[in-house]
Design a protein around this motif. Structure first.
Motif, PDB file in Angstrom:
ATOM      1  N   ASP A 144       0.809  -1.221   0.000  1.00  0.00           N
ATOM      2  CA  ASP A 144       0.000   0.000   0.000  1.00  0.00           C
ATOM      3  C   ASP A 144       0.841   1.269   0.000  1.00  0.00           C
ATOM      4  O   ASP A 144       1.659   1.490  -0.878  1.00  0.00           O
ATOM      5  N   GLY A 145       0.641   2.134   1.031  1.00  0.00           N
ATOM      6  CA  GLY A 145       1.290   3.427   1.066  1.00  0.00           C
ATOM      7  C   GLY A 145       2.796   3.388   1.196  1.00  0.00           C
ATOM      8  O   GLY A 145       3.471   4.375   0.882  1.00  0.00           O
ATOM      9  N   ILE A 146       3.345   2.272   1.665  1.00  0.00           N
ATOM     10  CA  ILE A 146       4.802   2.158   1.783  1.00  0.00           C
ATOM     11  C   ILE A 146       5.444   2.279   0.402  1.00  0.00           C
ATOM     12  O   ILE A 146       6.472   2.928   0.227  1.00  0.00           O
ATOM     13  N   ALA A 147       4.803   1.655  -0.578  1.00  0.00           N
ATOM     14  CA  ALA A 147       5.331   1.709  -1.949  1.00  0.00           C
ATOM     15  C   ALA A 147       5.255   3.117  -2.531  1.00  0.00           C
ATOM     16  O   ALA A 147       5.953   3.430  -3.493  1.00  0.00           O
ATOM     17  N   ASP A 148       4.408   3.973  -1.948  1.00  0.00           N
ATOM     18  CA  ASP A 148       4.292   5.350  -2.434  1.00  0.00           C
ATOM     19  C   ASP A 148       5.431   6.233  -1.955  1.00  0.00           C
ATOM     20  O   ASP A 148       5.738   7.244  -2.587  1.00  0.00           O
ATOM     21  N   VAL A 149       6.038   5.885  -0.807  1.00  0.00           N
ATOM     22  CA  VAL A 149       7.043   6.785  -0.222  1.00  0.00           C
ATOM     23  C   VAL A 149       8.467   6.233  -0.259  1.00  0.00           C
ATOM     24  O   VAL A 149       9.428   6.997  -0.165  1.00  0.00           O
ATOM     25  N   VAL A 150       8.624   4.911  -0.382  1.00  0.00           N
ATOM     26  CA  VAL A 150       9.953   4.307  -0.428  1.00  0.00           C
ATOM     27  C   VAL A 150      10.358   4.061  -1.875  1.00  0.00           C
ATOM     28  O   VAL A 150       9.651   3.376  -2.618  1.00  0.00           O
TER      29      VAL A 150
END
Length: 367
Positions: free
Chosen positions: A298-304
């Motif tokens: 989810d959102g981890i892939a958006d920021v890392v």
């Protein structure tokens, strides 16, 4: 003349974790504004200590139910309710007047898309039923909205609001901790099925085997990891660590009210969540220059940025291999550390975040 707005933040949890951290960040943003007053409401529990430390106005309740929320609304007299999970959103909509005709405006804020929300279920259908009562729905990542079973039916009133943190407050918390730490790998989070701590143990065991197999001269498999947190799975994780003979490798210090210096000491931050929004712990790791090694959730892939600020992998073996690279290659670790700090500075726009909330509050509050 601008009117004062009293916001009631409602959460279903009684502990301090990611979503609770977000709410405290929001309250902190508006604390110096004389036109805002914010109150935190949730079931009583360990959260009380965390809120007292942050000087947050708190109204405890027995449980999140219509009767209790209506009582608090009558007591606090808010101009708007900001609900921070699915249950709180539904109950607040009921307490504020019901489906389609709520007298008090309710904003729903979804911090993670649970499995039951990704398919047709009682929970996802109930949320859809009451979504007409929400003035606005905030999702902490595009993937959280996308994965909701009825995303197309709520997208019109939805908005992506990525989490942010205050780096100055983070620095202050670091300075408050006088202890010394020397962890190589850190996991920080609740010991629940969502955070998948059993898989974390498996990845660390795999890392130990890889280091021993390659006979790394500086490590020989004896790195030091810490799984910081507490929760329903803590006892089973403790037993798992003992059964695998990893007591000398994995420390289990439990819940820490100020874990940031321990996190900052690490060469890598490890996650393997089943689902997420945009975890505050990931943002904190990036701000501290700790590369994130995680599943692409989810959102981890958006920021890392995989290969730049950390690594996103799917298998335990690959995750362990990436950890090994960061532990055994100081130049790579330093490069990713610096890239993490730079990425955080570019993406964490607290001013824009506050402006977004201010606009929504001003447009929807009632007196």
């Amino acid at each position: 003349m601008k009117k004062k707005i009293r916001i009631l933040h409602v959460l279903s949890s009684h502990i301090y974790s990611g979503a609770e951290n977000v709410v405290c960040q929001i309250i902190s943003m508006f604390r110096s504004d004389p036109y805002y007053e914010m109150v935190y409401c949730s079931p009583d529990g360990p959260i009380r200590e965390a809120l007292e430390a942050r000087q947050v106005s708190y109204v405890p309740i027995e449980k999140v139910c219509r009767r209790e929320i209506q009582r608090v609304i009558a007591e606090v007299s808010p101009n708007l309710v900001h609900a921070h999970d699915v249950r709180a959103s539904i109950v607040c909509a009921m307490a504020a007047g019901g489906v389609g005709g709520n007298r008090l405006p309710v904003i729903s804020h979804i911090h993670a898309c649970f499995d039951s929300m990704t398919k047709i279920s009682a929970k996802s259908l109930s949320y859809l039923l009451f979504s007409g009562s929400f003035k606005k729905i905030f999702w902490v990542s595009e993937s959280s909205l996308k994965h909701y079973a009825f995303s197309g039916m709520v997208r019109g009133k939805s908005q992506i609001l990525y989490n942010v943190i205050d780096p100055d407050k983070l620095k202050q918390r670091l300075e408050e901790d006088t202890a010394s730490y020397g962890y190589d790998v850190v996991f920080l989070g609740r010991f629940t099925d969502q955070k998948n701590p059993k898989r974390i143990v498996g990845i660390l065991e795999c890392l130990q085997k890889q280091l021993q197999l390659q006979q790394e001269p500086l490590w020989q498999g004896q790195f030091q990891a810490a799984m910081i947190g507490d929760g329903a799975l803590y006892s089973s994780i403790q037993q798992m660590v003992q059964e695998k003979g990893l007591e000398q490798v994995i420390a289990l210090p439990g819940y820490q009210s100020n874990p940031y210096k321990a996190l900052a000491s690490a060469k890598a931050f490890l996650m393997a969540s089943r689902y997420e929004g945009t975890p505050m712990s990931v943002l904190e790791a990036m701000a501290l220059g700790v590369p994130v090694v995680s599943t692409a959730t989810d959102g981890i892939a958006d920021v890392v940025k995989s290969g730049v600020t950390g690594y996103l992998e799917e298998t335990d073996e690959k995750l362990a291999e990436r950890l090994k690279e960061l532990l055994t290659d100081p130049k790579k670790q330093k490069s990713m550390s610096e890239a993490s700090k730079k990425q955080f500075a570019q993406t964490c726009d607290r001013k824009k975040y506050r402006q977004t909330l201010d606009t929504v509050y001003q447009e929807n509050a009632v007196w």
